[in-house]
Design an enzyme around this catalytic site. Sequence first.
Site, PDB file in Angstrom:
ATOM      1  N   HIS A  14     -40.441 -28.996  -4.105  1.00  0.00           N
ATOM      2  CA  HIS A  14     -39.488 -28.288  -5.000  1.00  0.00           C
ATOM      3  C   HIS A  14     -39.254 -29.111  -6.271  1.00  0.00           C
ATOM      4  O   HIS A  14     -38.468 -30.066  -6.271  1.00  0.00           O
ATOM      5  CB  HIS A  14     -38.154 -28.067  -4.275  1.00  0.00           C
ATOM      6  CG  HIS A  14     -37.165 -27.259  -5.061  1.00  0.00           C
ATOM      7  ND1 HIS A  14     -36.380 -26.279  -4.479  1.00  0.00           N
ATOM      8  CD2 HIS A  14     -36.809 -27.264  -6.360  1.00  0.00           C
ATOM      9  CE1 HIS A  14     -35.607 -25.734  -5.399  1.00  0.00           C
ATOM     10  NE2 HIS A  14     -35.840 -26.328  -6.557  1.00  0.00           N
ATOM     11  N   HIS A  16     -39.008 -28.770 -10.847  1.00  0.00           N
ATOM     12  CA  HIS A  16     -39.008 -27.928 -12.059  1.00  0.00           C
ATOM     13  C   HIS A  16     -39.775 -28.645 -13.157  1.00  0.00           C
ATOM     14  O   HIS A  16     -39.413 -29.757 -13.542  1.00  0.00           O
ATOM     15  CB  HIS A  16     -37.573 -27.662 -12.509  1.00  0.00           C
ATOM     16  CG  HIS A  16     -36.785 -26.923 -11.478  1.00  0.00           C
ATOM     17  ND1 HIS A  16     -36.703 -25.553 -11.442  1.00  0.00           N
ATOM     18  CD2 HIS A  16     -36.087 -27.374 -10.411  1.00  0.00           C
ATOM     19  CE1 HIS A  16     -35.965 -25.182 -10.404  1.00  0.00           C
ATOM     20  NE2 HIS A  16     -35.580 -26.267  -9.758  1.00  0.00           N
ATOM     21  N   LYS A  99     -40.302 -17.052  -4.419  1.00  0.00           N
ATOM     22  CA  LYS A  99     -38.980 -17.689  -4.498  1.00  0.00           C
ATOM     23  C   LYS A  99     -37.907 -16.649  -4.784  1.00  0.00           C
ATOM     24  O   LYS A  99     -37.997 -15.888  -5.758  1.00  0.00           O
ATOM     25  CB  LYS A  99     -39.002 -18.737  -5.617  1.00  0.00           C
ATOM     26  CG  LYS A  99     -37.669 -19.402  -5.904  1.00  0.00           C
ATOM     27  CD  LYS A  99     -37.290 -20.477  -4.872  1.00  0.00           C
ATOM     28  CE  LYS A  99     -35.872 -20.965  -5.051  1.00  0.00           C
ATOM     29  NZ  LYS A  99     -35.752 -22.233  -5.719  1.00  0.00           N
ATOM     30  N   HIS A 174     -33.189 -27.032  -0.946  1.00  0.00           N
ATOM     31  CA  HIS A 174     -32.080 -27.949  -1.224  1.00  0.00           C
ATOM     32  C   HIS A 174     -30.847 -27.681  -0.355  1.00  0.00           C
ATOM     33  O   HIS A 174     -29.771 -27.359  -0.856  1.00  0.00           O
ATOM     34  CB  HIS A 174     -31.696 -27.964  -2.710  1.00  0.00           C
ATOM     35  CG  HIS A 174     -31.744 -26.636  -3.418  1.00  0.00           C
ATOM     36  ND1 HIS A 174     -31.081 -25.520  -2.982  1.00  0.00           N
ATOM     37  CD2 HIS A 174     -32.373 -26.255  -4.545  1.00  0.00           C
ATOM     38  CE1 HIS A 174     -31.306 -24.517  -3.807  1.00  0.00           C
ATOM     39  NE2 HIS A 174     -32.096 -24.921  -4.763  1.00  0.00           N
TER      40      HIS A 174
HETATM   41  C1  NCD Z   1     -32.278 -25.902 -11.208  1.00  0.00           C
HETATM   42  C2  NCD Z   1     -32.768 -25.759 -12.647  1.00  0.00           C
HETATM   43  O1  NCD Z   1     -32.147 -26.345 -13.537  1.00  0.00           O
HETATM   44  O2  NCD Z   1     -33.786 -25.084 -12.858  1.00  0.00           O
HETATM   45  N1  NCD Z   1     -30.929 -26.386 -11.218  1.00  0.00           N
HETATM   46  C3  NCD Z   1     -30.282 -27.002 -10.216  1.00  0.00           C
HETATM   47  O3  NCD Z   1     -29.088 -27.291 -10.384  1.00  0.00           O
HETATM   48  N2  NCD Z   1     -30.868 -27.324  -9.100  1.00  0.00           N
HETATM   49  C4  NCD Z   1     -32.434 -24.618 -10.494  1.00  0.00           C
HETATM   50  C5  NCD Z   1     -32.175 -24.671  -9.023  1.00  0.00           C
HETATM   51  O4  NCD Z   1     -33.032 -25.099  -8.249  1.00  0.00           O
HETATM   52  O5  NCD Z   1     -31.069 -24.283  -8.634  1.00  0.00           O
HETATM   53 ZN    ZN Z   2     -34.533 -26.139  -8.071  1.00  0.00          ZN
END
Ligand code: NCD
Ligand code: ZN
Length: 348
Positions: A14, A16, A99, A174
């Site tokens: 996981h 980003h 997702k 998460h």
């Molecule tokens: C994530 C994001 O910024 O893309 N933010 C977070 O607080 N975890 C998105 C997510 O996984 O919730």
């Molecule tokens: Zn995330």
Amino acid sequence: MNKNIIIKKPDDWHVHFREDAMLEVITKYSARINNRCIAMPNTKTPITNSLQAIDYKKLIEKNSKNENFQALIPCYLTENLDLVDFRNALKNNIFIGAKLYPTNVTTNSSFGVSNIEKIYDVFEILEKENKTLLIHGEKIDKNIDIFDREKYFIDEELTTIRNTFQNLKIVLEHVSTKYGVDYIKSNSNIAGTITPHHMLLTKKDVFLDNIINPHHYCMPVVKNENDLLALRKAACKNNTKFFLGTDSAPHEMKHKFPNMKLKPGIFSAACSIELYAKIFEEENSLDKLETFASINGPKFYNLPINESTIRLEKIDWIVPEFVKEKSIKIKNFFGNKKINWKVVDLNV
Ligand code: NCD
Ligand code: ZN
């Protein structure tokens, strides 16, 4: 000689990677120590079809500075997906799964799903193709406290999905509560990813006496001490249902809290495996780090376990406060703080 550990190369289930200059700057941090990463599809234009997924995978891999690195892409679910394209992309492993972002739960989730019944045909396809549904498990409602969103999602949405699609493989992303840990442990076909920050922070680290720390603000928000302890136990005590997913989610400093509006997300890629090592050592479980970081994930996703290894050494180092490159400035999680483990060798 300092203490050493050698583990099979990890994967991060996981992460980003964003887009544009941000992607160019940050991808190498995750590709540094991971062989594979699931690249979350909540980009500014979400990844909802196979052509976008192919392009996004190429873009990430090109910027990874690691020729063996693989980005795995899940489809961002909306209520009006092209189902023919979706099914074909799953069959051809263009999508690793899909997702589910309930609408407006987090960054770039406004295209997400408001009513899960509207995507039952999607769940049916996933179940038939034996592909995974990844879930941001929070329910938003004006009557639901921000700290209870995970529990309400589990009770009111997840249970329904699991009862209706009993063979559907699910990852609750998460996990942030003891309630979530217990739910995963006591049900089948469901696993969970655990971030370093949910094992290091409680809400006192976000909501200080008279000030909020925006760099500790993420979704799901970090919770109480008993939740943190349950997460540590789930990760460290060799439970095959939990694996590494950092949810490293960068936001530029200048966008983190414009006009008092907080952007949720913590960037941990610059020190993630080292933080996990620190936590596992604190739990007297360094011998279980490899299972969590490198074995349980591929087993759940039916993928091969990595062959190469990395070596960490017990050395103190200070995490730089920021990543600053091109026009980008991001606050590192654990910035300016000492960590006592460091990756010293790749591919030993
Ligand atoms: C994530 C994001 O910024 O893309 N933010 C977070 O607080 N975890 C998105 C997510 O996984 O919730
Ligand atoms: Zn995330």
